[in-house]
Structure formats: C-alpha cells, structure tokens
Motif scaffolding. Structure first.
Motif, PDB file in Angstrom:
ATOM      1  N   MET A 197    -152.228  32.285 -14.002  1.00 24.36           N
ATOM      2  CA  MET A 197    -151.963  31.601 -15.250  1.00 24.36           C
ATOM      3  C   MET A 197    -150.748  30.701 -15.078  1.00 24.36           C
ATOM      4  O   MET A 197    -149.739  31.104 -14.509  1.00 24.36           O
ATOM      5  N   ALA A 198    -150.829  29.475 -15.535  1.00 22.64           N
ATOM      6  CA  ALA A 198    -149.736  28.513 -15.397  1.00 22.64           C
ATOM      7  C   ALA A 198    -148.504  28.963 -16.181  1.00 22.64           C
ATOM      8  O   ALA A 198    -148.612  29.584 -17.235  1.00 22.64           O
ATOM      9  N   LEU A 199    -147.344  28.610 -15.640  1.00 21.91           N
ATOM     10  CA  LEU A 199    -146.094  28.927 -16.324  1.00 21.91           C
ATOM     11  C   LEU A 199    -145.959  28.072 -17.581  1.00 21.91           C
ATOM     12  O   LEU A 199    -146.452  26.943 -17.642  1.00 21.91           O
ATOM     13  N   ASP A 200    -145.280  28.599 -18.551  1.00 17.11           N
ATOM     14  CA  ASP A 200    -145.111  27.972 -19.854  1.00 17.11           C
ATOM     15  C   ASP A 200    -144.153  26.779 -19.768  1.00 17.11           C
ATOM     16  O   ASP A 200    -142.972  26.944 -19.435  1.00 17.11           O
ATOM     17  N   GLN A 201    -144.644  25.580 -20.097  1.00 20.82           N
ATOM     18  CA  GLN A 201    -143.843  24.356 -20.058  1.00 20.82           C
ATOM     19  C   GLN A 201    -142.651  24.397 -21.024  1.00 20.82           C
ATOM     20  O   GLN A 201    -141.691  23.650 -20.843  1.00 20.82           O
ATOM     21  N   SER A 202    -142.712  25.251 -22.024  1.00 22.51           N
ATOM     22  CA  SER A 202    -141.613  25.299 -22.993  1.00 22.51           C
ATOM     23  C   SER A 202    -140.316  25.816 -22.358  1.00 22.51           C
ATOM     24  O   SER A 202    -139.248  25.698 -22.966  1.00 22.51           O
ATOM     25  N   PHE A 203    -140.393  26.360 -21.146  1.00 26.18           N
ATOM     26  CA  PHE A 203    -139.193  26.853 -20.462  1.00 26.18           C
ATOM     27  C   PHE A 203    -138.396  25.719 -19.816  1.00 26.18           C
ATOM     28  O   PHE A 203    -137.252  25.927 -19.421  1.00 26.18           O
ATOM     29  N   VAL A 204    -138.992  24.541 -19.682  1.00 26.86           N
ATOM     30  CA  VAL A 204    -138.274  23.405 -19.109  1.00 26.86           C
ATOM     31  C   VAL A 204    -137.066  23.099 -19.991  1.00 26.86           C
ATOM     32  O   VAL A 204    -137.186  22.984 -21.205  1.00 26.86           O
ATOM     33  N   GLY A 205    -135.903  23.024 -19.370  1.00 20.01           N
ATOM     34  CA  GLY A 205    -134.657  22.792 -20.100  1.00 20.01           C
ATOM     35  C   GLY A 205    -133.895  24.062 -20.429  1.00 20.01           C
ATOM     36  O   GLY A 205    -132.728  23.982 -20.839  1.00 20.01           O
ATOM     37  N   ARG A 206    -134.522  25.217 -20.244  1.00 21.53           N
ATOM     38  CA  ARG A 206    -133.834  26.477 -20.550  1.00 21.53           C
ATOM     39  C   ARG A 206    -132.679  26.669 -19.571  1.00 21.53           C
ATOM     40  O   ARG A 206    -132.848  26.548 -18.369  1.00 21.53           O
ATOM     41  N   THR A 207    -131.505  26.977 -20.108  1.00 30.37           N
ATOM     42  CA  THR A 207    -130.311  27.236 -19.309  1.00 30.37           C
ATOM     43  C   THR A 207    -129.927  28.694 -19.472  1.00 30.37           C
ATOM     44  O   THR A 207    -129.959  29.242 -20.582  1.00 30.37           O
ATOM     45  N   TYR A 208    -129.550  29.311 -18.375  1.00 30.62           N
ATOM     46  CA  TYR A 208    -129.175  30.722 -18.355  1.00 30.62           C
ATOM     47  C   TYR A 208    -127.653  30.836 -18.306  1.00 30.62           C
ATOM     48  O   TYR A 208    -126.971  29.905 -17.875  1.00 30.62           O
ATOM     49  N   PRO A 209    -127.102  31.960 -18.735  1.00 27.91           N
ATOM     50  CA  PRO A 209    -125.641  32.108 -18.765  1.00 27.91           C
ATOM     51  C   PRO A 209    -125.032  31.998 -17.358  1.00 27.91           C
ATOM     52  O   PRO A 209    -125.675  32.332 -16.366  1.00 27.91           O
ATOM     53  N   PRO A 210    -123.777  31.541 -17.284  1.00 27.32           N
ATOM     54  CA  PRO A 210    -123.108  31.464 -15.985  1.00 27.32           C
ATOM     55  C   PRO A 210    -123.015  32.848 -15.330  1.00 27.32           C
ATOM     56  O   PRO A 210    -122.922  33.865 -16.021  1.00 27.32           O
ATOM     57  N   THR A 211    -123.041  32.844 -14.020  1.00 29.49           N
ATOM     58  CA  THR A 211    -122.915  34.090 -13.262  1.00 29.49           C
ATOM     59  C   THR A 211    -121.475  34.581 -13.297  1.00 29.49           C
ATOM     60  O   THR A 211    -120.561  33.805 -13.593  1.00 29.49           O
ATOM     61  N   PRO A 212    -121.274  35.844 -12.964  1.00 29.42           N
ATOM     62  CA  PRO A 212    -119.898  36.279 -12.742  1.00 29.42           C
ATOM     63  C   PRO A 212    -119.296  35.470 -11.581  1.00 29.42           C
ATOM     64  O   PRO A 212    -120.016  34.948 -10.730  1.00 29.42           O
ATOM     65  N   SER A 213    -117.989  35.396 -11.549  1.00 25.18           N
ATOM     66  CA  SER A 213    -117.288  34.632 -10.529  1.00 25.18           C
ATOM     67  C   SER A 213    -117.516  35.223  -9.131  1.00 25.18           C
ATOM     68  O   SER A 213    -117.507  36.435  -8.953  1.00 25.18           O
ATOM     69  N   TYR A 214    -117.748  34.335  -8.163  1.00 21.88           N
ATOM     70  CA  TYR A 214    -117.904  34.718  -6.757  1.00 21.88           C
ATOM     71  C   TYR A 214    -116.724  34.148  -5.987  1.00 21.88           C
ATOM     72  O   TYR A 214    -116.497  32.930  -6.008  1.00 21.88           O
ATOM     73  N   GLU A 215    -115.933  35.008  -5.332  1.00 19.55           N
ATOM     74  CA  GLU A 215    -114.799  34.533  -4.547  1.00 19.55           C
ATOM     75  C   GLU A 215    -115.250  34.244  -3.124  1.00 19.55           C
ATOM     76  O   GLU A 215    -115.762  35.119  -2.428  1.00 19.55           O
ATOM     77  N   VAL A 216    -115.041  33.008  -2.703  1.00 21.26           N
ATOM     78  CA  VAL A 216    -115.424  32.572  -1.362  1.00 21.26           C
ATOM     79  C   VAL A 216    -114.338  33.010  -0.386  1.00 21.26           C
ATOM     80  O   VAL A 216    -113.171  32.646  -0.540  1.00 21.26           O
ATOM     81  N   GLY A 217    -114.738  33.796   0.617  1.00 23.76           N
ATOM     82  CA  GLY A 217    -113.780  34.294   1.605  1.00 23.76           C
ATOM     83  C   GLY A 217    -113.920  33.592   2.949  1.00 23.76           C
ATOM     84  O   GLY A 217    -115.002  33.134   3.313  1.00 23.76           O
ATOM     85  N   ARG A 218    -112.807  33.519   3.663  1.00 23.84           N
ATOM     86  CA  ARG A 218    -112.825  32.920   5.000  1.00 23.84           C
ATOM     87  C   ARG A 218    -113.842  33.589   5.909  1.00 23.84           C
ATOM     88  O   ARG A 218    -114.534  32.929   6.681  1.00 23.84           O
ATOM     89  N   GLU A 219    -113.900  34.910   5.843  1.00 24.38           N
ATOM     90  CA  GLU A 219    -114.810  35.637   6.732  1.00 24.38           C
ATOM     91  C   GLU A 219    -116.270  35.337   6.404  1.00 24.38           C
ATOM     92  O   GLU A 219    -117.100  35.198   7.311  1.00 24.38           O
ATOM     93  N   LYS A 220    -116.595  35.219   5.131  1.00 24.74           N
ATOM     94  CA  LYS A 220    -117.971  34.872   4.741  1.00 24.74           C
ATOM     95  C   LYS A 220    -118.323  33.483   5.273  1.00 24.74           C
ATOM     96  O   LYS A 220    -119.434  33.257   5.750  1.00 24.74           O
ATOM     97  N   ILE A 221    -117.375  32.544   5.177  1.00 27.45           N
ATOM     98  CA  ILE A 221    -117.618  31.203   5.701  1.00 27.45           C
ATOM     99  C   ILE A 221    -117.841  31.262   7.210  1.00 27.45           C
ATOM    100  O   ILE A 221    -118.777  30.651   7.733  1.00 27.45           O
ATOM    101  N   ARG A 222    -116.978  31.991   7.915  1.00 23.29           N
ATOM    102  CA  ARG A 222    -117.115  32.110   9.369  1.00 23.29           C
ATOM    103  C   ARG A 222    -118.462  32.713   9.739  1.00 23.29           C
ATOM    104  O   ARG A 222    -119.178  32.205  10.609  1.00 23.29           O
ATOM    105  N   GLU A 223    -118.835  33.799   9.073  1.00 25.17           N
ATOM    106  CA  GLU A 223    -120.114  34.461   9.359  1.00 25.17           C
ATOM    107  C   GLU A 223    -121.287  33.511   9.119  1.00 25.17           C
ATOM    108  O   GLU A 223    -122.230  33.470   9.905  1.00 25.17           O
ATOM    109  N   PHE A 224    -121.219  32.743   8.028  1.00 24.17           N
ATOM    110  CA  PHE A 224    -122.305  31.823   7.721  1.00 24.17           C
ATOM    111  C   PHE A 224    -122.390  30.727   8.784  1.00 24.17           C
ATOM    112  O   PHE A 224    -123.478  30.398   9.268  1.00 24.17           O
ATOM    113  N   ALA A 225    -121.250  30.154   9.142  1.00 25.11           N
ATOM    114  CA  ALA A 225    -121.240  29.100  10.163  1.00 25.11           C
ATOM    115  C   ALA A 225    -121.814  29.612  11.481  1.00 25.11           C
ATOM    116  O   ALA A 225    -122.596  28.918  12.139  1.00 25.11           O
ATOM    117  N   GLU A 226    -121.440  30.830  11.861  1.00 24.14           N
ATOM    118  CA  GLU A 226    -121.991  31.419  13.092  1.00 24.14           C
ATOM    119  C   GLU A 226    -123.500  31.620  12.969  1.00 24.14           C
ATOM    120  O   GLU A 226    -124.248  31.352  13.899  1.00 24.14           O
TER     121      GLU A 226
END
Length: 150
Positions: free
Chosen positions: A1-30
């Motif tokens: 069944m096709a998704l409901d077109q009335s959902f176009v434009g729906r915005t969801y609440p902001p996520t909790p804050s995510y702190e970007v860490g040096r180690e996460k950046i290093r791991e991702f780059a690797e």
C-alpha cells in the motif's frame, strides 16, 4: 500500500544533543579509509583555520540517519522498514562538523513517491549546533521495495 502523501512536510521534534568526539571522528575516518590529517591531528586542523579536528563530510550520516528513525518508526506513516534500502544521500554544509560540537537534528519528510510498486521517501535532516547555528543539511532517500508476489 502506498504511503500517505499527507505526511509530506511533516517535521519531527529535534533529537537530543549529540556531542561529537575526537575519537569518534578518528574511528570514522579510519573506517572510510580517509587519511587526511585534519581528521586526527588538532594542529593540522588549526593550520587550516579550524578550532579542532573536523569530521569527514559523510560523518554526519551517522547522526542524521539515527534521527530519521523518528520518521521510519512513525506508526502512522506505516513504512515497512524490512523492505527498505538506502537509495541516495547528499549533504550541504554551512561549516564542517568539529570535535566538541553538540548537534541536534530535525527531520522533515520532503517527498513521498510511488514508482513501480515501490515507495520512495525523501527525508531532510537539518543539523544545528548548541547555539542554534546551521551546520549541515542532509537528504536521505529511502526506497521501500514492493512486496514480491507469491
């Protein structure tokens, strides 16, 4: 069944804050095989005008896709995630993601299309830092494949 077109434009609440860490950046780059020193060496990053190491351009996918989970798991939308494949991804940066950033993501359904029995869902993730400044916009295209006939 096709998704409901009335959902176009729906915005969801902001996520909790995510702190970007040096180690996460290093791991991702690797993990993606990017050896650019600005991802691991604060001095190399400072030489290019950054306050700390910066993240590779696709790093933000890890938080924007998690934020899109609000859309994916919205029971009213009715998306069958077991049939979903990742169709496309793009980013538009205002500035690089830096170690120490505290980022939130607000997801919005930009488009819903049906093609050949498949549902195609476009989700925009607006990423802001702790001061409310825009950092990057990420667009994710998800394709819910049509159910196969028995």
């Amino acid at each position: 069944m096709a998704l409901d077109q009335s959902f176009v434009g729906r915005t969801y609440p902001p996520t909790p804050s995510y702190e970007v860490g040096r180690e996460k950046i290093r791991e991702f780059a690797e993990a993606v095989g990017d050896t650019n020193p600005v991802y691991v060496d604060p001095e190399a990053a400072k030489e290019l005008g950054h306050s700390d190491v910066i993240a590779p351009p696709t790093f933000v996918f890890s938080i924007t896709f998690k934020a899109a989970g609000q859309v994916i798991h919205d029971p009213q939308l009715g998306l069958d995630y077991s049939r979903v494949v990742h169709g496309d991804q793009k980013f538009a940066y205002t500035r690089p993601v830096r170690a120490g950033d505290r980022l939130t993501v607000t997801s919005t359904i930009e488009a819903i299309k049906s093609m050949a029995g498949n549902d195609i869902l476009d989700v925009r993730g607006e990423v802001h830092d702790e001061s409310g400044e825009h950092v990057v916009t990420a667009w994710t295209k998800l394709v819910a494949r049509a159910a196969e006939e028995a």
